[in-house]
Design an enzyme around this catalytic site. Structure first.
Site, PDB file in Angstrom:
ATOM      1  N   LEU A  86     -13.138  -1.742  -4.543  1.00 43.60           N
ATOM      2  CA  LEU A  86     -12.905  -2.976  -5.300  1.00 43.60           C
ATOM      3  C   LEU A  86     -12.800  -2.699  -6.802  1.00 43.60           C
ATOM      4  O   LEU A  86     -12.745  -3.618  -7.608  1.00 43.60           O
ATOM      5  CB  LEU A  86     -14.023  -3.989  -5.030  1.00 43.60           C
ATOM      6  CG  LEU A  86     -14.170  -4.413  -3.568  1.00 43.60           C
ATOM      7  CD1 LEU A  86     -15.284  -5.429  -3.411  1.00 43.60           C
ATOM      8  CD2 LEU A  86     -12.868  -5.007  -3.058  1.00 43.60           C
ATOM      9  N   SER A  87     -12.813  -1.427  -7.155  1.00 49.50           N
ATOM     10  CA  SER A  87     -12.570  -1.001  -8.541  1.00 49.50           C
ATOM     11  C   SER A  87     -13.616  -1.468  -9.535  1.00 49.50           C
ATOM     12  O   SER A  87     -13.318  -2.120 -10.534  1.00 49.50           O
ATOM     13  CB  SER A  87     -11.188  -1.456  -9.016  1.00 49.50           C
ATOM     14  OG  SER A  87     -10.246  -0.546  -8.573  1.00 49.50           O
ATOM     15  N   SER A  88     -14.848  -1.086  -9.263  1.00 46.98           N
ATOM     16  CA  SER A  88     -15.901  -1.372 -10.242  1.00 46.98           C
ATOM     17  C   SER A  88     -15.629  -0.640 -11.546  1.00 46.98           C
ATOM     18  O   SER A  88     -15.939  -1.144 -12.624  1.00 46.98           O
ATOM     19  CB  SER A  88     -17.271  -0.990  -9.680  1.00 46.98           C
ATOM     20  OG  SER A  88     -17.375   0.397  -9.471  1.00 46.98           O
TER      21      SER A  88
ATOM     22  N   GLY B 266     -17.703   2.041  -5.630  1.00 42.67           N
ATOM     23  CA  GLY B 266     -17.058   2.971  -4.719  1.00 42.67           C
ATOM     24  C   GLY B 266     -16.642   2.340  -3.398  1.00 42.67           C
ATOM     25  O   GLY B 266     -16.452   3.042  -2.410  1.00 42.67           O
TER      26      GLY B 266
ATOM     27  N   ASP C  40       2.998   2.303  -4.852  1.00 34.38           N
ATOM     28  CA  ASP C  40       3.010   2.526  -6.310  1.00 34.38           C
ATOM     29  C   ASP C  40       3.788   3.791  -6.676  1.00 34.38           C
ATOM     30  O   ASP C  40       4.649   3.763  -7.544  1.00 34.38           O
ATOM     31  CB  ASP C  40       1.593   2.538  -6.896  1.00 34.38           C
ATOM     32  CG  ASP C  40       0.652   3.506  -6.200  1.00 34.38           C
ATOM     33  OD1 ASP C  40       1.021   4.038  -5.125  1.00 34.38           O
ATOM     34  OD2 ASP C  40      -0.449   3.748  -6.730  1.00 34.38           O
TER      35      ASP C  40
ATOM     36  N   GLU D  89       0.855  -1.187   0.000  1.00 30.67           N
ATOM     37  CA  GLU D  89       0.000   0.000   0.000  1.00 30.67           C
ATOM     38  C   GLU D  89       0.892   1.239   0.000  1.00 30.67           C
ATOM     39  O   GLU D  89       1.933   1.267   0.673  1.00 30.67           O
ATOM     40  CB  GLU D  89      -0.874  -0.028   1.251  1.00 30.67           C
ATOM     41  CG  GLU D  89      -2.304   0.358   1.028  1.00 30.67           C
ATOM     42  CD  GLU D  89      -3.082  -0.490   0.025  1.00 30.67           C
ATOM     43  OE1 GLU D  89      -3.233  -0.023  -1.117  1.00 30.67           O
ATOM     44  OE2 GLU D  89      -3.543  -1.584   0.367  1.00 30.67           O
ATOM     45  N   HIS D  90       0.487   2.254  -0.756  1.00 28.21           N
ATOM     46  CA  HIS D  90       1.289   3.495  -0.904  1.00 28.21           C
ATOM     47  C   HIS D  90       2.691   3.187  -1.447  1.00 28.21           C
ATOM     48  O   HIS D  90       3.641   3.917  -1.181  1.00 28.21           O
ATOM     49  CB  HIS D  90       1.380   4.265   0.422  1.00 28.21           C
ATOM     50  CG  HIS D  90       0.078   4.890   0.818  1.00 28.21           C
ATOM     51  ND1 HIS D  90      -0.345   6.102   0.326  1.00 28.21           N
ATOM     52  CD2 HIS D  90      -0.918   4.447   1.631  1.00 28.21           C
ATOM     53  CE1 HIS D  90      -1.540   6.398   0.838  1.00 28.21           C
ATOM     54  NE2 HIS D  90      -1.912   5.406   1.626  1.00 28.21           N
TER      55      HIS D  90
ATOM     56  N   GLU E  86      -9.791   6.716 -17.397  1.00 24.62           N
ATOM     57  CA  GLU E  86     -10.014   7.410 -16.106  1.00 24.62           C
ATOM     58  C   GLU E  86      -9.406   8.805 -16.147  1.00 24.62           C
ATOM     59  O   GLU E  86     -10.013   9.779 -15.708  1.00 24.62           O
ATOM     60  CB  GLU E  86      -9.383   6.610 -14.948  1.00 24.62           C
ATOM     61  CG  GLU E  86      -9.931   5.209 -14.793  1.00 24.62           C
ATOM     62  CD  GLU E  86     -10.894   5.049 -13.612  1.00 24.62           C
ATOM     63  OE1 GLU E  86     -11.166   6.024 -12.894  1.00 24.62           O
ATOM     64  OE2 GLU E  86     -11.388   3.911 -13.436  1.00 24.62           O
TER      65      GLU E  86
ATOM     66  N   ASP F 136      -5.340  -1.056 -10.773  1.00 27.62           N
ATOM     67  CA  ASP F 136      -6.706  -1.571 -10.826  1.00 27.62           C
ATOM     68  C   ASP F 136      -7.013  -2.200 -12.178  1.00 27.62           C
ATOM     69  O   ASP F 136      -7.548  -3.311 -12.257  1.00 27.62           O
ATOM     70  CB  ASP F 136      -7.716  -0.445 -10.555  1.00 27.62           C
ATOM     71  CG  ASP F 136      -7.531   0.171  -9.189  1.00 27.62           C
ATOM     72  OD1 ASP F 136      -6.744  -0.376  -8.392  1.00 27.62           O
ATOM     73  OD2 ASP F 136      -8.176   1.198  -8.915  1.00 27.62           O
TER      74      ASP F 136
HETATM   75  P1  ADP Z   1     -14.773   2.093  -7.662  1.00 24.45           P
HETATM   76  O1  ADP Z   1     -13.864   2.250  -6.478  1.00 24.45           O
HETATM   77  O2  ADP Z   1     -15.802   1.042  -7.419  1.00 24.45           O
HETATM   78  O3  ADP Z   1     -14.027   1.940  -8.939  1.00 24.45           O
HETATM   79  P2  ADP Z   1     -15.481   4.578  -8.881  1.00 24.45           P
HETATM   80  O4  ADP Z   1     -16.140   5.796  -8.346  1.00 24.45           O
HETATM   81  O5  ADP Z   1     -14.119   4.700  -9.440  1.00 24.45           O
HETATM   82  O6  ADP Z   1     -15.568   3.474  -7.747  1.00 24.45           O
HETATM   83  O7  ADP Z   1     -16.371   3.981 -10.057  1.00 24.45           O
HETATM   84  C1  ADP Z   1     -17.747   3.821  -9.875  1.00 24.45           C
HETATM   85  C2  ADP Z   1     -18.466   4.247 -11.157  1.00 24.45           C
HETATM   86  O8  ADP Z   1     -18.271   3.245 -12.175  1.00 24.45           O
HETATM   87  C3  ADP Z   1     -19.951   4.362 -10.978  1.00 24.45           C
HETATM   88  O9  ADP Z   1     -20.319   5.643 -10.501  1.00 24.45           O
HETATM   89  C4  ADP Z   1     -20.458   4.103 -12.386  1.00 24.45           C
HETATM   90  O10 ADP Z   1     -20.346   5.274 -13.179  1.00 24.45           O
HETATM   91  C5  ADP Z   1     -19.463   3.073 -12.914  1.00 24.45           C
HETATM   92  N1  ADP Z   1     -19.967   1.712 -12.629  1.00 24.45           N
HETATM   93  C6  ADP Z   1     -19.397   0.773 -11.866  1.00 24.45           C
HETATM   94  N2  ADP Z   1     -20.133  -0.361 -11.825  1.00 24.45           N
HETATM   95  C7  ADP Z   1     -21.216  -0.129 -12.591  1.00 24.45           C
HETATM   96  C8  ADP Z   1     -22.383  -0.892 -12.934  1.00 24.45           C
HETATM   97  N3  ADP Z   1     -22.568  -2.125 -12.458  1.00 24.45           N
HETATM   98  N4  ADP Z   1     -23.278  -0.300 -13.752  1.00 24.45           N
HETATM   99  C9  ADP Z   1     -23.097   0.942 -14.215  1.00 24.45           C
HETATM  100  N5  ADP Z   1     -22.035   1.708 -13.918  1.00 24.45           N
HETATM  101  C10 ADP Z   1     -21.112   1.201 -13.115  1.00 24.45           C
HETATM  102 MG    MG Z   2     -12.594   3.366  -9.619  1.00 20.56          MG
END
Ligand code: ADP
Ligand code: MG
Length: 378
Positions: free
Chosen positions: A122-124, A119, A35, A32-33, A158, A170
């Protein structure tokens, strides 16, 4: 999820999808920290993913339906065509960044959904980018763009379309992940290596405190500045090349704060290497011990923890959890816990109860299994 997406695709676009793609969220076991100090991170893809049912549509327009947000977006592929919905900008950005690199992108229709918590650390967003970067590479470029470049496409998305100045970890983890393996990424050379992670008899569980204490970037920038000052004083590019001996030798020439920050970074680099050795030996006790050491370092030396995360860490220790630490930059978010299967439920129940008693809400619980990254499902 796959069946549902395919039938929704049929419903929205009146024909079957021809392909289904997926890419995963990620955890970082340790590192962590590190990178921005040219050190190592140690992520893996998880069994929570974004999945998309897709077919090319013969036009120059992308038409996408987000199941989870229940919104539709339609956009062209030129720079001036950026959609307004923030979720669609991730997909638009991936298309644009592919085109900027000389790749081909044509119109397609897609329906997508996911189960990576948004958010939560876990990097959605990386899962979303990687899913579509992989799809565009498969549909229009005969998979000629190599996987690492797909991660860079996500990272640039991003930076250039979502206003997030992130590193590569990520997207790297989401694209390159493999079931049963973590990846040690050298943030200086970008070289990486797979290490087996098959903790038979253990589970990985994240506890999300759902708190975020620092919205401003300033504490992060201050930590970076400390590291840069110490590296400059040592005459090296980054703390990657520093040792504790070298740091001790200049102790009197730098501030106490800079010293303690640099100490954490140097020790953390060594901990990642120690964890890799331990995994090769199947020694999960040592892995766990190192995770606790990282937590203490982040809390006491780097000072990026918070009361809630320290509380969750204390509970883990009291319950006999093998390893536990803050995951991510700190000041909130999750702890990652390596816990023996037979005490997992008791630990989670205890953590939820005691956290709720103290803070008025339970942490969110995410069990994760290390899984494959970006791929075509069918
Ligand atoms: P994280 O830490 O999960 O990456 P972020 O704020 O960087 O959080 O990204 C979240 C954003 O990614 C959401 O606000 C949305 O715009 C997009 N996102 C993630 N998952 C989905 C999903 N299942 N459907 C639609 N958008 C999504
Ligand atoms: Mg993100």
């Amino acid at each position: 999820m796959k069946t549902k997406l395919k039938s929704l695709f049929n419903e929205k676009f009146n024909r079957p999808a021809t392909a289904v793609y997926a890419s995963a969220g990620r955890i970082n076991l340790i590192g962590e920290h590190t990178d921005y100090n040219g050190g190592f991170v140690f992520p893996g893809a998880i069994d929570k993913a974004i999945m998309a049912a897709i077919d090319v549509n013969g036009s120059d327009k992308v038409r996408v339906f987000s199941v989870d947000i229940n919104e539709y977006a339609e956009f062209g592929l030129n720079e001036c065509d950026a959609p307004t919905q923030s979720w669609a900008r991730y997909i638009f950005g991936v298309c644009r960044e592919t085109i900027k690199r000389g790749g081909a992108v044509k119109g397609f229709d897609a329906v997508f959904a996911g189960n990576v918590p948004l958010g939560a650390g876990l990097s959605s967003s990386a899962a979303l980018e990687s899913c579509f970067a992989f799809a565009v590479n498969d549909l229009f470029n005969d998979n000629k763009i190599d996987r690492f470049e797909l991660a860079r496409i996500g990272q640039s998305t991003e930076h250039n379309y979502c206003g997030v100045n992130c590193g590569i970890m990520d997207q790297f983890a989401s694209v390159m992940g493999r079931k049963g393996y973590l990846m040690r990424l050298d943030c200086r050379s970008m070289e990486f290596e797979y290490f087996p992670f098959n903790p038979v008899g253990y589970d990985l569980v994240l506890l999300d405190s759902v708190v975020k204490h620092e919205l401003a970037d300033s504490p992060y920038n201050k930590r970076r500045a400390s590291c840069e000052r110490v590296a400059a004083r040592l005459g090296i590019d980054t703390l990657r090349d520093a040792s504790m001996d070298a740091l001790n030798a200049i102790k009197n020439d730098i501030s106490a704060e800079d010293f303690i920050r640099a100490k954490f970074v140097i020790e953390e680099k060594d901990r990642v290497l120690a964890v890799c050795d331990a995994l090769n030996a199947g020694d999960y006790d040592t892995v766990g011990r190192k995770m606790y050491e990282t937590h203490i370092g982040l809390s006491k030396d780097y000072e990026v923890s918070c009361e809630e995360l320290d509380f969750l860490n204390d509970i883990a220790r009291e319950c006999g959890v093998t390893g536990s630490r803050i995951m991510g930059g700190g000041f909130g978010g999750c702890t990652i816990n390596l816990v023996k299967c037979d005490i997992r439920d008791k630990f989670v129940a205890e953590a939820c109860k005691r956290f709720n008693d103290k803070y008025g809400h339970e942490p969110k619980v995410y069990p994760v299994v290390i899984s494959d990254g970006a791929h075509r499902e069918e």
